[in-house]
Design an enzyme around this catalytic site. Structure first.
Site, PDB file in Angstrom:
ATOM      1  N   TYR A   1      -4.882  16.587  -7.817  1.00  0.00           N
ATOM      2  CA  TYR A   1      -4.200  15.316  -8.752  1.00  0.00           C
ATOM      3  C   TYR A   1      -3.026  16.096  -9.598  1.00  0.00           C
ATOM      4  O   TYR A   1      -1.950  15.843  -9.355  1.00  0.00           O
ATOM      5  CB  TYR A   1      -5.177  14.665  -9.224  1.00  0.00           C
ATOM      6  CG  TYR A   1      -4.369  13.682 -10.347  1.00  0.00           C
ATOM      7  CD1 TYR A   1      -3.943  12.523  -9.997  1.00  0.00           C
ATOM      8  CD2 TYR A   1      -4.597  14.259 -11.822  1.00  0.00           C
ATOM      9  CE1 TYR A   1      -3.663  11.656 -10.976  1.00  0.00           C
ATOM     10  CE2 TYR A   1      -3.970  13.249 -12.735  1.00  0.00           C
ATOM     11  CZ  TYR A   1      -3.533  11.987 -12.423  1.00  0.00           C
ATOM     12  OH  TYR A   1      -2.984  11.214 -13.296  1.00  0.00           O
TER      13      TYR A   1
ATOM     14  N   THR B   1       0.012  16.892  -7.461  1.00  0.00           N
ATOM     15  CA  THR B   1       0.942  15.912  -7.154  1.00  0.00           C
ATOM     16  C   THR B   1       2.011  15.534  -8.379  1.00  0.00           C
ATOM     17  O   THR B   1       2.923  15.443  -8.214  1.00  0.00           O
ATOM     18  CB  THR B   1       0.404  14.732  -6.582  1.00  0.00           C
ATOM     19  OG1 THR B   1      -0.577  14.018  -7.741  1.00  0.00           O
ATOM     20  CG2 THR B   1      -0.698  14.734  -5.580  1.00  0.00           C
TER      21      THR B   1
ATOM     22  N   THR C   1      -8.241   3.715 -20.123  1.00  0.00           N
ATOM     23  CA  THR C   1      -8.023   2.676 -19.158  1.00  0.00           C
ATOM     24  C   THR C   1      -9.568   2.677 -18.490  1.00  0.00           C
ATOM     25  O   THR C   1     -10.145   3.805 -18.503  1.00  0.00           O
ATOM     26  CB  THR C   1      -7.120   2.990 -18.052  1.00  0.00           C
ATOM     27  OG1 THR C   1      -7.492   4.281 -17.344  1.00  0.00           O
ATOM     28  CG2 THR C   1      -5.861   2.983 -18.636  1.00  0.00           C
ATOM     29  N   ASP C   2      -9.814   1.465 -18.218  1.00  0.00           N
ATOM     30  CA  ASP C   2     -11.236   1.257 -17.574  1.00  0.00           C
ATOM     31  C   ASP C   2     -11.492   2.405 -16.435  1.00  0.00           C
ATOM     32  O   ASP C   2     -12.320   3.109 -16.189  1.00  0.00           O
ATOM     33  CB  ASP C   2     -11.459  -0.172 -16.996  1.00  0.00           C
ATOM     34  CG  ASP C   2     -11.288  -1.095 -18.058  1.00  0.00           C
ATOM     35  OD1 ASP C   2     -11.247  -0.955 -18.996  1.00  0.00           O
ATOM     36  OD2 ASP C   2     -10.851  -2.330 -17.571  1.00  0.00           O
TER      37      ASP C   2
ATOM     38  N   ASP D   1       0.868  -1.238  -0.179  1.00  0.00           N
ATOM     39  CA  ASP D   1       0.058  -0.124   0.098  1.00  0.00           C
ATOM     40  C   ASP D   1       1.135   1.251  -0.068  1.00  0.00           C
ATOM     41  O   ASP D   1       1.524   1.329   1.067  1.00  0.00           O
ATOM     42  CB  ASP D   1      -0.873  -0.168   1.239  1.00  0.00           C
ATOM     43  CG  ASP D   1      -1.760   1.113   1.342  1.00  0.00           C
ATOM     44  OD1 ASP D   1      -1.678   2.115   0.600  1.00  0.00           O
ATOM     45  OD2 ASP D   1      -2.642   1.087   2.245  1.00  0.00           O
ATOM     46  N   MET D   2       0.861   1.942  -1.041  1.00  0.00           N
ATOM     47  CA  MET D   2       1.924   3.246  -1.258  1.00  0.00           C
ATOM     48  C   MET D   2       1.573   4.121  -0.410  1.00  0.00           C
ATOM     49  O   MET D   2       1.949   5.298  -0.616  1.00  0.00           O
ATOM     50  CB  MET D   2       1.800   3.553  -2.727  1.00  0.00           C
ATOM     51  CG  MET D   2       2.547   2.431  -3.595  1.00  0.00           C
ATOM     52  SD  MET D   2       4.419   2.152  -2.955  1.00  0.00           S
ATOM     53  CE  MET D   2       4.685   0.462  -3.716  1.00  0.00           C
TER      54      MET D   2
ATOM     55  N   LEU E   1      -4.745  11.715 -22.435  1.00  0.00           N
ATOM     56  CA  LEU E   1      -6.085  10.688 -22.219  1.00  0.00           C
ATOM     57  C   LEU E   1      -5.861   9.252 -22.821  1.00  0.00           C
ATOM     58  O   LEU E   1      -5.851   9.101 -23.969  1.00  0.00           O
ATOM     59  CB  LEU E   1      -7.166  11.561 -22.649  1.00  0.00           C
ATOM     60  CG  LEU E   1      -8.453  10.725 -22.603  1.00  0.00           C
ATOM     61  CD1 LEU E   1      -8.723  10.715 -21.273  1.00  0.00           C
ATOM     62  CD2 LEU E   1      -9.727  11.523 -23.201  1.00  0.00           C
TER      63      LEU E   1
ATOM     64  N   HIS F   1       1.993   3.739  -9.989  1.00  0.00           N
ATOM     65  CA  HIS F   1       0.683   3.691  -9.332  1.00  0.00           C
ATOM     66  C   HIS F   1       0.324   5.245  -8.924  1.00  0.00           C
ATOM     67  O   HIS F   1       0.931   6.190  -9.096  1.00  0.00           O
ATOM     68  CB  HIS F   1       0.980   2.970  -8.013  1.00  0.00           C
ATOM     69  CG  HIS F   1       1.945   4.128  -7.186  1.00  0.00           C
ATOM     70  ND1 HIS F   1       3.215   3.768  -7.106  1.00  0.00           N
ATOM     71  CD2 HIS F   1       1.765   4.984  -6.167  1.00  0.00           C
ATOM     72  CE1 HIS F   1       3.676   4.518  -6.383  1.00  0.00           C
ATOM     73  NE2 HIS F   1       2.745   5.320  -5.691  1.00  0.00           N
TER      74      HIS F   1
END
Ligand code: NAG
Ligand code: NAG
Length: 292
Positions: A183, A186, A220-221, A89-90, A217, A117
């Protein structure tokens, strides 16, 4: 005369960007640590590395998914290749050290540290609530601090192997996007830290490359479901998302070629980054239009 020279320079630059001098054998027997490998681009990177005969230690939180990815790596990879996983777990910095120790135990060292990740987030307005502030601190731990910790523990091993750090970032780390401002922050932080570290390594003639990947873009799901959840599925009609497996290959090539940065999809990600300084108002108008 000047126009011709200018055109020549543009063509030469574009040709250079697309020159595919990637030799697939370069990855044979290399030791790769890959984070965020259970789904999306990370999962596809695991398959590409395995099929290019690299050894792998992958990590993510969900063991069932990691096991599935490892099984597929074994089918596309080498019979005597090393394909292992460790759950981590990061948000917990001691697990970053554990991952690097496991890489030494399983593979005896590291050639590529691929930091990929991210914490899954939902798009949302920044209202300044205490929820927002808690999310911010968790996001910085996972998306930024864990990257720095992993790189720090791995650096002595990478120095020994003349290895590479590959930092998977986002177009949101070059140009701020609405509804993902924390986001975005970061990802800007990754650029700041790793671009500074790259210079420090070069100044002391340390042979470790750092590749920052500016990814636009990708379908990914996770990305698709988050946009739909936020009722911004229309963006997928305006900007056609790229395939995760293509993004994965672009990242792997950029790292293997020791590029300082890669942009994927090249034209849109590069155009947005360059426009940010050249025509900020126009670009922001476009952003407001697609998020309207
Ligand atoms: C963090 O990770 C370490 C090492 O894996 C573990 O011993 C510890 O219990 C974890 N802490 C939390 C809060 O999960
Ligand atoms: C900020 O907090 C508000 C209220 O809790 C929430 O509705 C919103 O989605 C949060 N924004 C983000 C980016 O998480």
């Amino acid at each position: 005369m000047w126009i011709k020279l200018f055109l020549f320079a543009v063509v030469a630059f574009i040709a250079y960007q697309f020159s595919d001098i990637f030799d697939p054998d370069i990855l044979e027997g290399k030791r790769v640590v890959l984070t965020g490998a259970s789904t999306g681009i990370g999962e596809q990177m695991a398959y590409h590395y395995a099929s290019h005969k690299a050894n792998l230690l992958i990590t993510a939180r969900r063991e069932n998914l990691l096991k599935k990815v490892i099984n597929h790596c074994k089918t596309v990879g080498e019979p005597n290749g090393i394909y292992s996983y460790i759950t981590a777990d990061m948000s917990n910095m001691s697990s970053t050290e554990m991952v690097i120790k496991e890489a030494v135990a399983k593979m005896g060292g590291i050639d590529y540290l691929v930091l990929n990740h991210i914490k899954e987030i939902s798009l949302g307005e920044w209202s300044g609530s205490s929820d927002n502030l808690t999310m911010l601190s968790n996001l910085f731990d996972i998306n930024f601090k864990a990257y720095v910790h992993l790189a720090s523990y791995a650096l002595p091993l990478l120095e020994k192997s003349g290895g590479s750090i590959i930092v998977v970032s986002s177009i949101a780390g070059k140009f701020a996007q609405p509804y993902v401002s924390a986001y975005s922050a970061t990802k800007f932080a990754l650029d700041g830290f790793f671009s500074g570290l790259r210079l420090e390594l070069e100044l002391k003639k340390c042979d470790v490359s750092i590749t920052l990947c500016v990814i636009g873009l990708v379908g990914t799901d996770n990305a698709v479901s988050k946009l739909k959840e936020f009722e911004r599925g229309n963006i997928l009609d305006i900007v056609k998302p790229a395939l995760p497996e293509d993004a994965a290959m672009a990242i792997i090539k950029g790292g293997a070629l020791r590029k300082r940065e890669i942009y994927f999809p090249y034209f849109s990600a590069k155009a947005i980054t360059v426009s940010r300084d050249l025509f900020p108002n126009l670009l922001e108008k476009f952003m407001k239009y697609i998020y309207h």
